[in-house]
Design a protein around this motif. Sequence first.
Motif, mmCIF file in Angstrom:
data_model
loop_
_atom_site.group_PDB
_atom_site.id
_atom_site.type_symbol
_atom_site.label_atom_id
_atom_site.label_comp_id
_atom_site.label_asym_id
_atom_site.label_seq_id
_atom_site.Cartn_x
_atom_site.Cartn_y
_atom_site.Cartn_z
ATOM 1 N N LYS A 26 70.745 50.908 47.668
ATOM 2 C CA LYS A 26 70.989 52.347 47.626
ATOM 3 C C LYS A 26 72.394 52.602 47.082
ATOM 4 C CE LYS A 26 69.933 52.335 51.996
ATOM 5 N NZ LYS A 26 69.089 51.131 52.103
ATOM 6 N N PHE A 54 70.636 57.192 44.568
ATOM 7 C CA PHE A 54 69.732 56.220 43.966
ATOM 8 C C PHE A 54 69.165 55.313 45.050
ATOM 9 C CE2 PHE A 54 72.806 57.359 40.763
ATOM 10 C CZ PHE A 54 72.095 57.422 39.573
ATOM 11 N N HIS A 55 67.894 54.958 44.919
ATOM 12 C CA HIS A 55 67.263 54.059 45.883
ATOM 13 C C HIS A 55 66.309 53.127 45.144
ATOM 14 C CE1 HIS A 55 64.332 53.438 49.478
ATOM 15 N NE2 HIS A 55 65.217 52.449 49.402
ATOM 16 N N LYS A 56 66.417 51.830 45.444
ATOM 17 C CA LYS A 56 65.556 50.809 44.839
ATOM 18 C C LYS A 56 64.767 50.128 45.951
ATOM 19 C CE LYS A 56 65.711 47.012 41.485
ATOM 20 N NZ LYS A 56 66.596 46.208 40.612
ATOM 21 N N THR A 62 62.996 52.070 40.864
ATOM 22 C CA THR A 62 64.181 52.790 41.331
ATOM 23 C C THR A 62 63.966 54.276 41.113
ATOM 24 O OG1 THR A 62 65.642 50.951 40.722
ATOM 25 C CG2 THR A 62 66.667 53.116 41.061
#
Length: 261
Positions: A26, A54-56, A62
Amino acid sequence: MIARILLGSLIFVILTELGFSLDGYKRVEMGASYEALSPKSIYGSWKTGGFTFFHKPKPDFTYFIGGYSFSRKEGEAALLWGGAYKDWTDWLYTYSSFSFGTKSVYIPKYRLDHEFNFKIGERRNLVPSLGLSYIKYHDVHKDLVIGLGFTYYQEGWNFTYRHFINRSEPGNVVSSSDLLSLGIGREKHHWTYLDFSFGKQAYLATYLANPQEVRQNSLYVAIKHRHWITNDLGIFGDVSYFKLKGGYEKYGIGFGFFKEF
């Protein structure tokens, strides 16, 4: 129709991949910019502030969401945006994004972008791209943009070229522009980019009693820098120059920070 297809595809990908877990990489970014325009008596200055998360959750997916606020001589405005990167195979990934703006003369009512990226070569370090953007403004104007180009990656640097073809309605006014970008650096240390763009801005001036086609040459140059202070904390900034022939000149500076989790 194009807008519905792009937005529907993005929502489908996000809902399919996201689930409810917040595990994984994140990052939060917050920044602001100030742009001084000339002639100042006509255009004043532009101020912008915003954030992006952002989040993966998966190695091949992502997503991001964010918001921006704008302050200009024409009034205040706000914009919400989001999107996703998705790896489909070892040779194909896509980028999709959308944004919605409050009623304003200078930001779109909504915008949708989708890009196909094809990784080729033994090292998959040459990436041709094909992109499509649809932009609807708060008046009668709308744009359809096709982007063609490539990015070449090497250890410590990369180079990007894009050619954009823009069709503006009403009037079916076609124009084009080009972007060149050189990046030097590496992850967890720093990245510095030099961006150079030139071309034409063209549209039908419907505010005139007899609508006329307007074409103006434009030039944009920017230096952008991102620097890690620690392994998961860093700062970023940029300086830029933009000139619209027959319009205005703009000098910009931006600064922000990011935190990784």
